[in-house]
Design an enzyme around this catalytic site. Structure first.
Site, mmCIF file in Angstrom:
data_model
loop_
_atom_site.group_PDB
_atom_site.id
_atom_site.type_symbol
_atom_site.label_atom_id
_atom_site.label_comp_id
_atom_site.label_asym_id
_atom_site.label_seq_id
_atom_site.Cartn_x
_atom_site.Cartn_y
_atom_site.Cartn_z
ATOM 1 N N HIS A 237 26.968 -48.049 57.581
ATOM 2 C CA HIS A 237 26.363 -48.211 56.240
ATOM 3 C C HIS A 237 24.835 -48.130 56.281
ATOM 4 O O HIS A 237 24.168 -48.745 55.454
ATOM 5 C CB HIS A 237 26.765 -49.556 55.610
ATOM 6 N N SER B 176 2.063 -29.222 55.323
ATOM 7 C CA SER B 176 1.929 -29.141 53.876
ATOM 8 C C SER B 176 0.680 -28.338 53.537
ATOM 9 O O SER B 176 -0.320 -28.423 54.245
ATOM 10 C CB SER B 176 1.814 -30.556 53.315
ATOM 11 N N LYS C 38 0.615 -33.892 57.250
ATOM 12 C CA LYS C 38 2.070 -33.829 57.254
ATOM 13 C C LYS C 38 2.666 -33.051 58.420
ATOM 14 O O LYS C 38 2.177 -32.002 58.808
ATOM 15 C CB LYS C 38 2.534 -33.156 55.955
ATOM 16 N N GLU D 47 16.037 -30.191 57.550
ATOM 17 C CA GLU D 47 16.291 -30.170 56.104
ATOM 18 C C GLU D 47 16.980 -28.868 55.694
ATOM 19 O O GLU D 47 17.896 -28.866 54.870
ATOM 20 C CB GLU D 47 14.987 -30.326 55.331
#
Lengths: 400, 400, 400, 400
Positions: C157, C282, C288, C295
């Site tokens: 969880h 970025s 970044k 992803e």
């Protein structure tokens, strides 16, 4: 096998297993209320054409209204041996008033009834979901306001990006559900509940249905209209697919909210404290407090998408007009409507119980990287091009 | 690997295979036109904040407009080594005007650009599809009118049901596509093209973007607005899912039309003659004339549904705000838009070429079963209840 | 429009837009290699029946082999005006050897060719994916071994559960991909590449094809067989759906690995350091370093699932035997195969570059809650029932 | 709300609506039989570790076996206020033997139980489906044999192609279901039912479970094994997705068979007479005999595909190990298994009742076009190339 609405031409008795396989009463009984409405309007229309004499009409109306009252009082019990809700109601009327009931189904087709029932159901349920959404949006607003001054880390790619206001973060969800509400409104605005399409051909004049609808509505506001193109009416299930598409987007929003809240309530992020009364424990590990509600909401995305895909698949390539395949639209419809209603209703209360850990959040905002754009802005003010400023700050970080 | 918009902080060079894997120029070049619009508005906004001096602004605008002209003239060639269309345009501006180009991307994020570009694309493409739908509906009307007096067999369950007018049959499809058009209109009415969300946080004031938009639009009617909730804007892909849902329903309609027309043009049904120029033959059997166009349209339902589920799946459970997963929204979007446009455009011409075989149709209408409801009506007039009449006629058929 | 394999019976010329719409050369050229194999076997079979004289056979074989060599050398250029790869190869043979080429397509149907080509493609590509999977599993093993002594927090969880070995954690992924490999093996074991089904009826005897296959294979191990049930062969696309199902499960595994690695490489968890050469930055925020590869892999789940559902939808309810809808099986097939291959190939190198932050992990293991089951075990040893022990520890935590 | 297996650490009571929302007893009670098996093995393992004394073990085993007997006798009644079947059985044991029951769940986790139960369910149900498939295939064979000498029109593109044998036509379906059976066999062969994974970590030694399994099986043949990688075991739902993939392909076959049979039983084709006891009529049109069974089977494709997509979506991107989302795998699993079983069982009897109209079929075979390939063969024999022969015959048709 209860008495059926057909069968005269059949020499052989219906196979029992097949009868069980094909009947729909176990789910379409949920449409009883709407099927009653169809029956009432239909009887009024039959009255206005003269097929029913005034006394017959009155008697039929009365008996149907009795069933209507039973439904309203939660006392209606469907006969699980009936083929479907249309048959069940017909049989119940017959039980009440005998032979006259055999006139109820005059020039009527279940093809027309079912699409009327389903549209009416969609109309009422989307209205209810609108109401639940409103409450849910109020809850979001409530949480937003409780922490209206707070700033938090804003993320892109699940990596800290810039400092943002919590109210803007939570406001993003507000915007999403507002769009969902707009989509529901457009849907409702375009939804018309038609009656009088027969099996695929008009049997009773539009005018008669027009009068009957007026008599039935008594000024109420439901968008019930006589059928225009009867062929289209019995073939159409667009309204279900559109409704399930809207719910799918809404569900996608719920899944994203759940994902974020699960993340922010991990020990590692630590930003959120979830309300205990909506969490569960482990049968093995005594220390556990799991975000089960959020996980289930996220998981239900499968069901909601699956239901949409189910009905899209079923409708693919069906010849006009009605085909029995279309009976299978009801379970996905009911399943998505009921799931989404439960989710939003509970989520509305859940979200009010969420607490933010201000200390942890404050600590997380100390990360200098969150302010790299401000650094770049400063360099730009000093005359550097943004591209160069970006490079410069990047190079500094590289050295570390 | 062309020059990138980032990289200062990275010690290691980007892996080549990974670069190829992650770049999007091979499909997002289709957004060039819209990315130019973003650049123009952004430069105007930078001008109004003072970051760019008037001369700089003018020079940048001019160079961007040159690229805009190339796109309009069909002469734009994207650099396949660029990471994406945003980078490509930036590099092209730099090629034209040198160092000043390094100011173009000041306080701008590709997160904001891409959602602006895609919304603009959806706006224009859904407008085009509306236009194509109108023409298609005119074609349906044309065929309807050509045979306006004709009756045909109406089917339920692919079994002859009752005699209906051809115009009502074909009119059913008209109704379907009319609803599709309505859905497109609702979609367009609610669509707003936002600008100025940064990566997830506003970097330039709303007022500056407001002025810039006005200057850019020069009275044109596009619904371009400054970003309200910036967090929502960079996270949102609802508009794509809604658009693809609308196209999925439309495609379902196309699949049903195709199925019927395939059926009606079999030798066995024989009602329709399909236009030869839209059919193909067999490489083995010289006699074949196959309804390939209709089959392909029916088959494309897989693609259109698949694209909808692709983007629904991708968006499931994504944390806020932008994640790279969202880059993968473009191919399904483009694929569905282009497929549907092709289908409707060709279908508009196809349908005008369909001929009906009146003799076969006349013959098919001789089936007495088609008039069983009329028989029942007669018995009802003679005082029998409909249920009894239905039974009686059924029993007669049984005996045969 | 290049020369077609049909058309004699058509009075009207094929509509240009329709021709573009229906042609498949833009993607089925990828099957050139397999279509050549079909042509070779077919010519050998024609030879053994006597339709081709030995010299004719030899000449045809030679000309086809020249094209085969071009393909092998990467020099094959398909004619984009051809209808499909079968037509293109036919035309190319005709260009090389003139009129004799007109005998190549004797008693052959593209229905047979395409299913042969696709099965051969699936055979080779699933073999390649097996190989890539093996390497990927070696990489997992490599990372597992690098940290074989390390313990980490195990989660249920997304909440800390118990201390587990890193090797067991990573080993779980190993097990998943091992099952994927097993599924691929079962698939390969059952896959037979049939030839000789005609359009739906055998035109040349099984024996002739049997001999021809033997001559073609020269001992090679491909499971090429003469068609048994020709009706089934041209109707069947099971192998594509099964293949895409296997890839969908594999992709689901990849999405879970990606999710975990994204999570563990956040600043907040901090367990993993991702290899920089597979990350991007970025354009706005200089600091970044985003896990873009992971992803994208997670996002591609949409594509892989979408492709599976595309072909499932297309095949739903198709009458036997071949229908043109089935042409649309190729793009989803190619798309899934290519995507998965890219993903695993890069992932194999990516995963070797992952570094674990031992200090952070050590710190995370100090959480006492992770050992609550051990506490319970102790109490059980002292004679308490587990249920009571669980309660007791829970109550202690409650008081805090 | 019945007694739960957790809760010690919670200060607040579980919210009632949330409890209803999250409980699974309303569907997972179907796993009672398998959960009993888990309990028995677990108790035996606890016995062999010494946690339970021999008498305790015997008493627990006896009480569990009583419940087992109730289930076998169809007398088991689940408590709808329990959270899940695991809790329900625990509570029932407690009712029977009091305090000793509190030792039943020692070092056990529902994460391990549920995956054991589901695998066992899949094992038994796929075995049953194999059996039903066999019977169904026998029915196909029966119909095939009844008309073994008969020829019919073979179709491509729903257009008459060539004359084929009915036995080859129907045999194609036989081949499809044979492949389905093969896929089921591969699935069964690879399926292992693991026990002993705890929540994600082994609490009791493999050896103890090994002994316990042996004791439980008493020579029976179920592939029950001690858990190898415990992390993988509680995370894994591959077996459900694979099972639902296999059922999806099978369902696709059923949809094609249905489509064809619907077509062939139209008045216009007229080849088939469907068994009346599996057809239904219309409530409006007395003459109707509709192929409802076939339509429902075709329509259920939506459900079966939707269930597959549902679980694929739910599993996408889930972090390891167990997440509550995974609870939602059961309803799609049960739904697909039950639907497919019903379909095949009825179809087996349905298909035996199908009659062919030999006269109509004979008439349909008179179409000269069906023999155009034979014509071409003749011309080839006379020395013409096939391409030329094809053209020549085409041109003749054109002139007509």
């Amino acid at each position: 096998m209860a008495k059926k609405l057909w069968g005269g031409r059949f020499k052989k008795k219906t196979d029992k297993d097949f009868f069980e396989f094909q009947k729909s009463i176990q789910y379409d009984h949920k449409l009883a209320k709407y099927d009653i409405a169809h029956s009432l309007i239909h009887v009024l229309a039959l009255g206005s054409t003269g097929v029913l004499k005034p006394k017959e009409k009155a008697k039929l109306v009365k008996s149907i209204q009795k069933i209507q009252d039973e439904i309203a009082a939660g006392k209606f019990k469907y006969d699980k041996d009936s083929e479907d809700i249309h048959t069940d109601i017909q049989n119940k009327v017959e039980k009440k008033i005998g032979k006259l009931a055999l006139k109820l189904h005059t020039l009527r087709s279940r093809n027309d009834q079912i699409v009327f029932d389903e549209k009416f159901y969609c109309y009422e349920e989307s209205t209810k979901i609108e109401g639940l959404l409103e409450k849910f949006m109020e809850s979001i607003m409530f949480l937003k306001n409780r922490y209206r001054e707070l700033s938090i880390v804003g993320y892109t790619h699940t990596q800290g990006a810039q400092k943002i206001y919590f109210k803007d973060y939570l406001g993003a969800f507000y915007c999403m559900f507002e769009r969902d509400k707009k989509r529901l409104s457009s849907f409702l605005k375009n939804l018309e509940i038609h009656i009088g399409a027969g099996a695929l051909l008009r049997n009773i004049k539009k005018e008669n249905y027009g009068k009957a609808i007026k008599e039935f509505l008594k000024g109420a506001n439901y968008p019930i209209k006589p059928s225009e193109n009867t062929v289209d009416d019995v073939s159409d299930r667009d309204f279900i697919i559109e409704f399930l598409s809207i719910l799918s987007i809404m569900q996608m929003h719920l899944s994203r909210l759940s994902e974020d809240f699960i993340l922010y309530s991990t020990k590692e992020f630590g930003f959120f404290e979830l309300p205990e009364e909506f969490c569960t424990g482990s049968s093995l590990m005594p220390h556990k407090k799991n975000p089960d509600f959020l996980e289930l909401v996220r998981g239900y995305t499968g069901r909601i998408y699956g239901n949409l895909f189910s009905i899209l698949t079923t409708m693919k390539g069906l010849p006009l007009t009605y085909n029995r395949d279309m009976q299978l639209d009801k379970e996905p419809l009911f399943s998505s409507v009921e799931t989404v209603k439960d989710e939003i209703a509970i989520m509305s209360r859940f979200i009010k119980g969420v607490r933010l850990n201000k200390d942890i959040i404050k600590e997380s905002l100390k990360d200098k990287n969150l302010y790299s754009v401000d650094r770049a802005k400063d360099l730009v003010k000093q005359g550097m091009s943004f591209r160069q400023a970006h490079d410069e700050i990047g190079r500094e970080l590289r050295k570390k």
